[in-house]
Design an enzyme around this catalytic site. Structure first.
Site: not given
Length: 549
Positions: A146-147, A308, A391, A409
């Site tokens: 992911s990030h 995502d 969030e 997502k």
């Protein structure tokens, strides 16, 4: 956490990673799964780690893919496994390893036709589309952390529903993978990469055309094109970079990629809050480059490496708080889609209570679930949830006809929704947020972290409502103390305390010796800080009562 003095500024020479060393460590370092930090561990988004720290190495991927192959055999899944990768340095070697093991286990594998990058939502859409018309049950693997920083690697499994695997599934895969490593890979079936590439079990498809051609099923692309809305896109060097030009051409929208670079070191990124390279599209520091261009476009959008997540930048307000955009998106969708009124709005329990107020205002049912997108999967799959969001800037929603779009997502559709919103209403998402906040109250939201031992984290995980003795929080009476989410009665793995105008939730980290406190006030920032202060006192008292200091 204090802000690093170089946050939001360009990467310095000392911030760059040694990709050659990292990839060498992936192949050469041998993890010891008797050591907790080196075990296969599936969190809310799969297994993640660092090759140099022996937490993401070839043995991990070999064992995980073998475990997945065995799992799908036991479940009777005979359809293709769609395999994707993002642009992190470790994703390429892990992709090759996965192909070797999956093909070695006679799993039919489908990859992007140019061996290119594939975003998470594309894999989800491929699985759903296949299983809608076929009975052989497809599933997927996405190689991404992911990030996370460029030193990290990750892999996550999506079963036939198309979304993140449930906890009981990942637990089986995790345990089996660790057993395989302990048993020195004796049960592993694996071909050479050359043999795997030549196998008829490996096929290639144009994932880009497949996904892009369906986008008008979920977004009013015609309205965006007719309005002439200009969109600046920063893919942050991520896996969707080759999708945006195809989207622009097919639908005739005014879109410009402001950063066309793919670089596994991510050396083009401004440094994040802590001075690390992190492709977090919800961070004003990591998104500093795009924010600086906000006046050049009607809207600017960014995504993380596996696409995502989403970041929305407006002329009127800069980078939007993810919670604010979730609330705005829900209000817009529920008033501009002809979905059944029984469809629920899904939110994680640490997302803003502004969403609760929006749901009440538009008279739609709300479902609050624990942290993790996996809790939305079933509802999105059977269309009982119209929207699911968390969030941390991740969300998805139904297609325009009310059918399932993705169960993971989708950063593309959340970015394009902002453009549709502006095209249809003449207001950008920030302007719509200001209007909603004027009606329902302005939220002040934040998160803090505190050091916690393993024993303290265990206490917090098992905390129940009767362990909280106080009756007030920041000057207001406590209305609810929750250890289980109200939407599905699943354990929070912590505690949430609410009042009329505020709340806090405390949860232990799954990967670090800390616990996190999320909090929100509808009164003021000063009131928010008071909630944080009293929340830490409440949690500390629970530790003391449990005999763990």
């Amino acid at each position: 956490m204090s802000v690093h003095h170089h946050a939001g500024k360009p990467v310095r020479p000392e911030d760059r990673i040694n990709i050659g060393r990292l990839v060498s460590d992936y192949f050469l370092q041998i993890p010891d799964v008797n050591i907790v930090e080196q075990k296969v561990t599936f969190g809310t988004s799969g297994h993640r780690g660092n090759a140099s720290l022996l937490s993401f190495n070839e043995l991990h991927i070999v064992a995980i893919c073998q475990a997945v192959a065995e799992y799908r055999t036991k479940q009777g899944y005979k359809g293709p496994l769609f395999l994707g990768k993002d642009t992190h340095a470790l994703s390429e070697p892990a992709f090759a390893t996965a192909i070797e093991v999956l093909i070695g286990n006679n799993v039919p594998v489908v990859i992007q036709d140019d061996d290119g990058f594939t975003p998470t939502p594309v894999i989800s859409r491929l699985i759903i589309s296949h299983n809608k018309v076929n009975s052989d049950q497809a599933d997927g693997l996405i190689i991404t952390p992911s990030h996370n920083p460029p030193t990290d690697g990750g892999i996550k499994y999506n079963p036939p529903h198309g979304g993140p695997a449930e906890g009981d599934v990942t637990k089986l895969i995790e345990q089996r993978a660790n057993d395989i490593i302990l048993d020195q890979l004796k049960d592993v079936k694996k071909l050479s990469f050359k043999q795997a590439l030549a196998s008829p079990l490996l096929s290639k498809q144009d994932f880009i055309e497949n996904y892009v051609s369906q986008l008008d099923q979920v977004i009013d692309m015609e309205a965006i094109a007719k309005s002439g809305v200009t969109i600046g896109v920063d893919p942050l060097g991520g896996s969707g970079i080759h999708y945006w030009p195809v989207i622009a051409k097919k639908y005739g929208i005014k879109l410009e990629i402001v950063n066309p670079v793919v670089d596994a070191s991510f050396a083009f990124m401004p440094l994040d809050k802590d001075g690390k390279i992190r492709m977090d599209c919800s961070s004003p520091y990591a998104m500093a480059g795009l924010i600086a261009m906000k006046d050049k476009f009607d809207l600017a959008v960014g995504n993380d490496p596996d696409f995502d997540r989403h970041g929305i930048v407006t002329k009127t307000g800069g980078l939007m708080n993810p919670n604010h955009y979730l609330a705005v998106s829900i209000e817009y969708l529920m008033t501009h889609r002809n979905w059944p009124e029984s469809c629920k709005i899904g939110k994680t329990l640490v997302s803003s209570s502004l969403i609760d107020r929006v749901a009440e205002m538009i008279n739609r049912p709300l479902s609050e679930v624990p942290v993790g997108f996996k809790w939305f999967v079933d509802g999105l799959h059977d269309s009982s949830y119209a929207f699911g969001g968390e969030e941390s800037a991740g969300a998805s929603f139904l297609a325009r006809d009310g059918s399932c779009w993705t169960t993971d997502k989708d950063g593309f559709i959340m970015a394009l929704l902002a453009a549709e919103m502006l095209a249809v209403t003449g207001q950008d998402p920030h302007q719509r947020f200001e209007a909603i906040a004027a009606k329902l109250g302005k939220p002040f939201y934040g998160r803090v972290e505190a050091v916690a031992s393993l024993q303290q984290k265990a206490v917090l995980t098992a905390l129940t409502s009767d362990a909280i003795k106080t009756t007030t929080l920041a000057g207001e009476e406590i209305e609810h103390i929750l250890s289980h989410a109200s939407g599905n009665n699943a354990a929070i793995g912590g505690i949430k305390v609410t009042t009329k105008n505020g709340w806090f939730a405390a949860r232990p980290s799954g990967t670090e010796d800390i616990y996190k406190i999320y909090a929100e006030s509808f009164i003021s920032d000063e009131h928010l800080q008071l909630i944080f202060s009293e929340a830490q006192v409440i949690v500390s008292a629970a530790f003391t009562d449990a005999g763990v200091v």
